[in-house]
Design a protein around this motif. Sequence first.
Motif, PDB file in Angstrom:
ATOM      1  N   ASN A 136     -17.077 -15.623  50.472  1.00 19.06           N
ATOM      2  CA  ASN A 136     -16.697 -15.717  51.889  1.00 19.06           C
ATOM      3  C   ASN A 136     -17.269 -16.988  52.504  1.00 19.06           C
ATOM      4  OD1 ASN A 136     -15.449 -13.116  51.968  1.00 19.06           O
ATOM      5  ND2 ASN A 136     -17.508 -12.234  51.902  1.00 19.06           N
ATOM      6  N   ARG A 137     -16.731 -17.367  53.651  1.00 17.19           N
ATOM      7  CA  ARG A 137     -17.165 -18.618  54.287  1.00 17.19           C
ATOM      8  C   ARG A 137     -18.612 -18.560  54.767  1.00 17.19           C
ATOM      9  NH1 ARG A 137     -13.922 -19.697  58.972  1.00 17.19           N
ATOM     10  NH2 ARG A 137     -13.291 -17.524  58.798  1.00 17.19           N
ATOM     11  N   ASP A 138     -19.134 -17.351  55.007  1.00 23.99           N
ATOM     12  CA  ASP A 138     -20.513 -17.260  55.513  1.00 23.99           C
ATOM     13  C   ASP A 138     -21.533 -17.186  54.374  1.00 23.99           C
ATOM     14  OD1 ASP A 138     -20.165 -14.779  54.434  1.00 23.99           O
ATOM     15  OD2 ASP A 138     -20.539 -13.649  56.273  1.00 23.99           O
ATOM     16  N   ASN A 139     -21.130 -17.610  53.184  1.00 23.25           N
ATOM     17  CA  ASN A 139     -21.998 -17.627  51.993  1.00 23.25           C
ATOM     18  C   ASN A 139     -22.279 -16.248  51.413  1.00 23.25           C
ATOM     19  OD1 ASN A 139     -22.152 -20.353  51.790  1.00 23.25           O
ATOM     20  ND2 ASN A 139     -24.090 -20.550  52.897  1.00 23.25           N
ATOM     21  N   SER A 140     -21.611 -15.228  51.918  1.00 26.95           N
ATOM     22  CA  SER A 140     -21.702 -13.921  51.268  1.00 26.95           C
ATOM     23  C   SER A 140     -20.548 -13.809  50.267  1.00 26.95           C
ATOM     24  CB  SER A 140     -21.606 -12.797  52.310  1.00 26.95           C
ATOM     25  OG  SER A 140     -20.290 -12.765  52.849  1.00 26.95           O
ATOM     26  N   LEU A 141     -20.590 -12.763  49.432  1.00 29.62           N
ATOM     27  CA  LEU A 141     -19.446 -12.474  48.551  1.00 29.62           C
ATOM     28  C   LEU A 141     -19.103 -11.004  48.724  1.00 29.62           C
ATOM     29  CD1 LEU A 141     -21.441 -14.596  46.712  1.00 29.62           C
ATOM     30  CD2 LEU A 141     -19.418 -14.434  45.267  1.00 29.62           C
ATOM     31  N   THR A 142     -17.833 -10.687  48.604  1.00 28.56           N
ATOM     32  CA  THR A 142     -17.442  -9.280  48.670  1.00 28.56           C
ATOM     33  C   THR A 142     -17.121  -8.830  47.253  1.00 28.56           C
ATOM     34  OG1 THR A 142     -16.515  -9.657  50.834  1.00 28.56           O
ATOM     35  CG2 THR A 142     -15.887  -7.608  49.741  1.00 28.56           C
ATOM     36  N   GLY A 143     -17.898  -7.853  46.795  1.00 28.03           N
ATOM     37  CA  GLY A 143     -17.707  -7.358  45.434  1.00 28.03           C
ATOM     38  C   GLY A 143     -16.849  -6.107  45.440  1.00 28.03           C
ATOM     39  N   THR A 144     -16.102  -5.942  44.376  1.00 32.89           N
ATOM     40  CA  THR A 144     -15.348  -4.708  44.194  1.00 32.89           C
ATOM     41  C   THR A 144     -15.812  -4.097  42.883  1.00 32.89           C
ATOM     42  OG1 THR A 144     -13.483  -5.819  45.241  1.00 32.89           O
ATOM     43  CG2 THR A 144     -13.027  -3.711  44.207  1.00 32.89           C
ATOM     44  N   LEU A 145     -16.390  -2.896  42.996  1.00 30.83           N
ATOM     45  CA  LEU A 145     -16.874  -2.195  41.805  1.00 30.83           C
ATOM     46  C   LEU A 145     -15.756  -1.271  41.312  1.00 30.83           C
ATOM     47  CD1 LEU A 145     -19.037  -0.934  39.862  1.00 30.83           C
ATOM     48  CD2 LEU A 145     -19.628   0.596  41.759  1.00 30.83           C
ATOM     49  N   PHE A 146     -15.340  -1.468  40.070  1.00 29.94           N
ATOM     50  CA  PHE A 146     -14.319  -0.600  39.463  1.00 29.94           C
ATOM     51  C   PHE A 146     -15.011   0.326  38.465  1.00 29.94           C
ATOM     52  CE2 PHE A 146     -12.186  -4.552  40.641  1.00 29.94           C
ATOM     53  CZ  PHE A 146     -11.046  -4.101  41.277  1.00 29.94           C
ATOM     54  N   LEU A 147     -14.696   1.618  38.561  1.00 25.10           N
ATOM     55  CA  LEU A 147     -15.279   2.614  37.656  1.00 25.10           C
ATOM     56  C   LEU A 147     -14.216   3.653  37.327  1.00 25.10           C
ATOM     57  CD1 LEU A 147     -18.621   3.741  39.401  1.00 25.10           C
ATOM     58  CD2 LEU A 147     -18.426   2.377  37.325  1.00 25.10           C
ATOM     59  N   PRO A 148     -14.372   4.342  36.164  1.00 19.73           N
ATOM     60  CA  PRO A 148     -13.482   5.492  35.936  1.00 19.73           C
ATOM     61  C   PRO A 148     -13.659   6.457  37.116  1.00 19.73           C
ATOM     62  CG  PRO A 148     -14.731   4.979  33.959  1.00 19.73           C
ATOM     63  CD  PRO A 148     -15.295   4.116  35.056  1.00 19.73           C
ATOM     64  N   PHE A 149     -12.565   7.001  37.579  1.00 16.77           N
ATOM     65  CA  PHE A 149     -12.571   7.765  38.830  1.00 16.77           C
ATOM     66  C   PHE A 149     -13.672   8.824  38.920  1.00 16.77           C
ATOM     67  CE2 PHE A 149     -10.484   8.602  42.702  1.00 16.77           C
ATOM     68  CZ  PHE A 149      -9.651   7.509  42.871  1.00 16.77           C
ATOM     69  N   GLU A 150     -13.788   9.645  37.850  1.00 22.52           N
ATOM     70  CA  GLU A 150     -14.735  10.765  37.934  1.00 22.52           C
ATOM     71  C   GLU A 150     -16.180  10.271  37.996  1.00 22.52           C
ATOM     72  OE1 GLU A 150     -12.662  10.178  35.495  1.00 22.52           O
ATOM     73  OE2 GLU A 150     -13.903   9.761  33.733  1.00 22.52           O
ATOM     74  N   ARG A 151     -16.437   9.040  37.533  1.00 21.26           N
ATOM     75  CA  ARG A 151     -17.789   8.472  37.503  1.00 21.26           C
ATOM     76  C   ARG A 151     -18.382   8.341  38.909  1.00 21.26           C
ATOM     77  NH1 ARG A 151     -19.804   6.176  32.791  1.00 21.26           N
ATOM     78  NH2 ARG A 151     -21.829   7.096  32.855  1.00 21.26           N
ATOM     79  N   PHE A 152     -17.516   8.039  39.890  1.00 23.26           N
ATOM     80  CA  PHE A 152     -18.023   7.803  41.248  1.00 23.26           C
ATOM     81  C   PHE A 152     -18.842   8.997  41.746  1.00 23.26           C
ATOM     82  CE2 PHE A 152     -14.629   4.585  41.396  1.00 23.26           C
ATOM     83  CZ  PHE A 152     -15.346   3.519  41.904  1.00 23.26           C
ATOM     84  N   GLY A 153     -18.334  10.205  41.460  1.00 20.99           N
ATOM     85  CA  GLY A 153     -19.020  11.409  41.937  1.00 20.99           C
ATOM     86  C   GLY A 153     -20.256  11.723  41.119  1.00 20.99           C
ATOM     87  N   GLU A 154     -20.256  11.319  39.852  1.00 22.92           N
ATOM     88  CA  GLU A 154     -21.368  11.697  38.953  1.00 22.92           C
ATOM     89  C   GLU A 154     -22.622  10.854  39.178  1.00 22.92           C
ATOM     90  OE1 GLU A 154     -18.279  12.677  35.298  1.00 22.92           O
ATOM     91  OE2 GLU A 154     -19.692  11.024  35.104  1.00 22.92           O
TER      92      GLU A 154
END
Length: 441
Positions: free
Chosen positions: A224-242
Amino acid sequence: MKRRILIIGAGPAGTLLACYLVRRGFQVDVYERRPDPRLLDEDESRSINLGLSARGIKALDDIGLMERLRPLIVPMRGRAIHLPGGALPFQPYGAHEGEILHSVLRRDLITTLVDHAEAQPGVRFHFGHRLVDLDREAAAVRLVGPEGEEVGAAADAVIGADGAFSRVRARMQHGLRADLHLEFLEWGYKELTIPAADDGSARTRLEALHVWPGEDALIVAHPNRDNSLTGTLFLPFERFGEITDPETFLAARFPDTRELMPYLAKEYAEHPVGHLVSVRTSHWHHRDKVALIGDACHAVYPFYGQGMNSALEDCTVLDRCLGDHPDDLGAAFAAYQRLRKPHTDVLDELSKQNFVELRDRLRSPLHLARKKADLLLARLLPGRWVPLYTMVSHTTIPYADALARARRQDASLKAGSAALGAVLAATLAFAVRRGRGGRRC
Ligand code: FAD
């Protein structure tokens, strides 16, 4: 009298199409279920960032918008690959200087497009209006307005730019023999931030797309322009809850996330899980009354970074078809589907394959060597060897043509190496025979 078109959805496709249609002399009304993004404060309109590449740039440039957007984008010159041992190899995006991608906030793109479109006489935006029904024979819609009131509108045609779960598509195809294939990826995603450091500098190399490849977790981050970055974490769906301790889970796979993502635990708990869907459908239009554009007719997984770019490119193809059939919307819509669908079908395949590339192959030294060889060949054989990634991301060669050309290049390389192999084998055999003969003498 001017012909009137209703666009449903003010995403990248709907807002850009409004600019193209008004230039062709149509009167345009755009209905969007969300509020006007220009009136929301920064927190309310938390925005994802997207990789803009050649096709999107060309589509924006054609209506003179790229220069206005340039101060709002961050160049990404290649991939920075975060390996578990701490190494951070950099893979340039192309063989030539200009072959780069650009990171843009969706909000910045949309507001620039809305401002530009609205400045043209003949375009009106109606935010806070959700389409609930469509009469496909009459090109008439029923919407619910900001106060819950019912609103009706009719025009010469309706264009559905309302995304992967398009209501326009559902109503247009209702009761017809139309194929519709929605494929959900078994992985979902969550957004995480890499904030700027306390002194305002970037915590990691800024002008790159960052990738943390892994078989059971994958992170991709745009700058991003303000020197931050936006990350997107991809995981197998059921993993998010575990996962109960996301910091430890990610640090075990990607050690530098501990330092780069100080808000990881909080954001992991607060941010929703998004799902990823690809869409293919047989009917992109109904006579001269309704047509679909962007994700509404061809959503793809985000791993090639082409969903928005192809949606923007749709506008240029539809515009050309309207130019070729100035008095016949039905013929223009049919030509648009005929010209475009074979290519977006190929993009769907490529986007699925690139998920495997990002997840499984990026860590492989063999893969990295192959990528280097690809770029070297492109430098040594300019115009004769163009890597598939280059054709997809840095040119406007139609997707299916790009794939066909890449296959021809691969075949000739294989044939060339087979011929070289045969010559080497024959030379070796000759040398061995001569050697034996020499001994006999
Ligand atoms: P959308 O962006 O979905 O817009 C549709 C609009 O219609 C929305 O504003 C919605 O509110 C409105 N709408 C929906 N229903 C109604 C209704 N009933 N009434 C009124 N309005 C309605 N693409 C890239 O090119 N590069 C990238 O780097 C990239 N990264 C991505 C990362 C992720 C995690 C995801 C999920 C996608 C990514 N994409 C990327 C894909 C890109 O976001 C989409 O392809 C693009 O937004 C499609 O634009 P669109 O205008 O067709 O649809």
